[in-house]
Design a protein around this motif. Structure first.
Motif, PDB file in Angstrom:
ATOM      1  N   VAL A 217      -0.051 -79.826  40.295  1.00  0.00           N
ATOM      2  CA  VAL A 217       0.746 -80.110  39.100  1.00  0.00           C
ATOM      3  C   VAL A 217       0.610 -81.584  38.718  1.00  0.00           C
ATOM      4  O   VAL A 217       0.442 -81.928  37.547  1.00  0.00           O
ATOM      5  CB  VAL A 217       2.228 -79.723  39.321  1.00  0.00           C
ATOM      6  CG1 VAL A 217       3.105 -80.259  38.199  1.00  0.00           C
ATOM      7  CG2 VAL A 217       2.366 -78.223  39.419  1.00  0.00           C
ATOM      8  N   GLY A 218       0.652 -82.476  39.697  1.00  0.00           N
ATOM      9  CA  GLY A 218       0.506 -83.904  39.415  1.00  0.00           C
ATOM     10  C   GLY A 218      -0.831 -84.238  38.797  1.00  0.00           C
ATOM     11  O   GLY A 218      -0.919 -85.022  37.841  1.00  0.00           O
ATOM     12  N   ILE A 219      -1.891 -83.643  39.318  1.00  0.00           N
ATOM     13  CA  ILE A 219      -3.228 -83.889  38.757  1.00  0.00           C
ATOM     14  C   ILE A 219      -3.305 -83.392  37.324  1.00  0.00           C
ATOM     15  O   ILE A 219      -3.849 -84.075  36.447  1.00  0.00           O
ATOM     16  CB  ILE A 219      -4.302 -83.226  39.639  1.00  0.00           C
ATOM     17  CG1 ILE A 219      -4.416 -83.986  40.962  1.00  0.00           C
ATOM     18  CG2 ILE A 219      -5.645 -83.190  38.929  1.00  0.00           C
ATOM     19  CD1 ILE A 219      -5.291 -83.308  41.994  1.00  0.00           C
ATOM     20  N   GLU A 220      -2.756 -82.228  37.058  1.00  0.00           N
ATOM     21  CA  GLU A 220      -2.788 -81.688  35.701  1.00  0.00           C
ATOM     22  C   GLU A 220      -1.981 -82.551  34.733  1.00  0.00           C
ATOM     23  O   GLU A 220      -2.404 -82.807  33.608  1.00  0.00           O
ATOM     24  CB  GLU A 220      -2.264 -80.257  35.684  1.00  0.00           C
ATOM     25  CG  GLU A 220      -3.248 -79.245  36.199  1.00  0.00           C
ATOM     26  CD  GLU A 220      -4.519 -79.203  35.376  1.00  0.00           C
ATOM     27  OE1 GLU A 220      -4.432 -79.175  34.131  1.00  0.00           O
ATOM     28  OE2 GLU A 220      -5.600 -79.227  35.983  1.00  0.00           O
ATOM     29  N   VAL A 221      -0.824 -83.004  35.161  1.00  0.00           N
ATOM     30  CA  VAL A 221       0.031 -83.813  34.276  1.00  0.00           C
ATOM     31  C   VAL A 221      -0.630 -85.157  33.990  1.00  0.00           C
ATOM     32  O   VAL A 221      -0.694 -85.600  32.844  1.00  0.00           O
ATOM     33  CB  VAL A 221       1.432 -84.005  34.905  1.00  0.00           C
ATOM     34  CG1 VAL A 221       2.221 -85.066  34.175  1.00  0.00           C
ATOM     35  CG2 VAL A 221       2.183 -82.693  34.898  1.00  0.00           C
ATOM     36  N   ILE A 222      -1.148 -85.819  35.007  1.00  0.00           N
ATOM     37  CA  ILE A 222      -1.764 -87.136  34.822  1.00  0.00           C
ATOM     38  C   ILE A 222      -3.033 -87.045  33.991  1.00  0.00           C
ATOM     39  O   ILE A 222      -3.312 -87.909  33.166  1.00  0.00           O
ATOM     40  CB  ILE A 222      -2.062 -87.784  36.197  1.00  0.00           C
ATOM     41  CG1 ILE A 222      -0.770 -88.077  36.929  1.00  0.00           C
ATOM     42  CG2 ILE A 222      -2.872 -89.056  36.048  1.00  0.00           C
ATOM     43  CD1 ILE A 222       0.143 -89.059  36.251  1.00  0.00           C
ATOM     44  N   SER A 223      -3.824 -85.990  34.171  1.00  0.00           N
ATOM     45  CA  SER A 223      -5.075 -85.881  33.416  1.00  0.00           C
ATOM     46  C   SER A 223      -4.834 -85.650  31.927  1.00  0.00           C
ATOM     47  O   SER A 223      -5.717 -85.928  31.116  1.00  0.00           O
ATOM     48  CB  SER A 223      -5.940 -84.760  33.987  1.00  0.00           C
ATOM     49  OG  SER A 223      -5.321 -83.511  33.778  1.00  0.00           O
TER      50      SER A 223
END
Length: 106
Positions: free
Chosen positions: A17-23
């Motif tokens: 989820v963090g990777i998706e939000v930051i990207s």
């Protein structure tokens, strides 16, 4: 399901989820997000200091000291990076023209 497996699953899902939000964040929003993250790091540092201050065992104090040092380095580094990023958006002052010595150029 055992409790460690549940915690590991939550941890792995939070990474995705963090990777998706930051990207998905545009580049113009990174500086304000860094400032907000620095404020959160300040809260983390304060929490590490409070928890370390109430620790009973030597091992807990040692781990707390490491947490305080890492949180402080993280916070200061974040402010340094944010400052450098903000300097990229400031206008450069024009260089003062050098005055020619008297009598030259006439």
């Amino acid at each position: 399901m055992s409790e460690p497996i549940v915690w590991l699953t939550i941890f792995v899902l939070s990474i995705f989820v963090g990777i998706e939000v930051i990207s998905k964040v545009s580049s113009t929003l990174h500086t304000p997000l860094m400032s907000g993250a620095n404020a959160i790091h300040g809260i983390i540092l304060l929490g590490a200091i409070i928890v370390t201050g109430t620790a009973d065992s030597t091992i807990a104090v040692a781990v707390g000291l490491v947490a305080v040092v890492l949180a402080a380095v993280n916070m200061v580094g974040g402010f340094v990076v944010t400052d450098r990023m903000l300097q990229m958006f400031t206008r450069k002052k024009p260089a003062a023209r050098a005055e020619s010595p008297a009598g030259e150029g006439r």
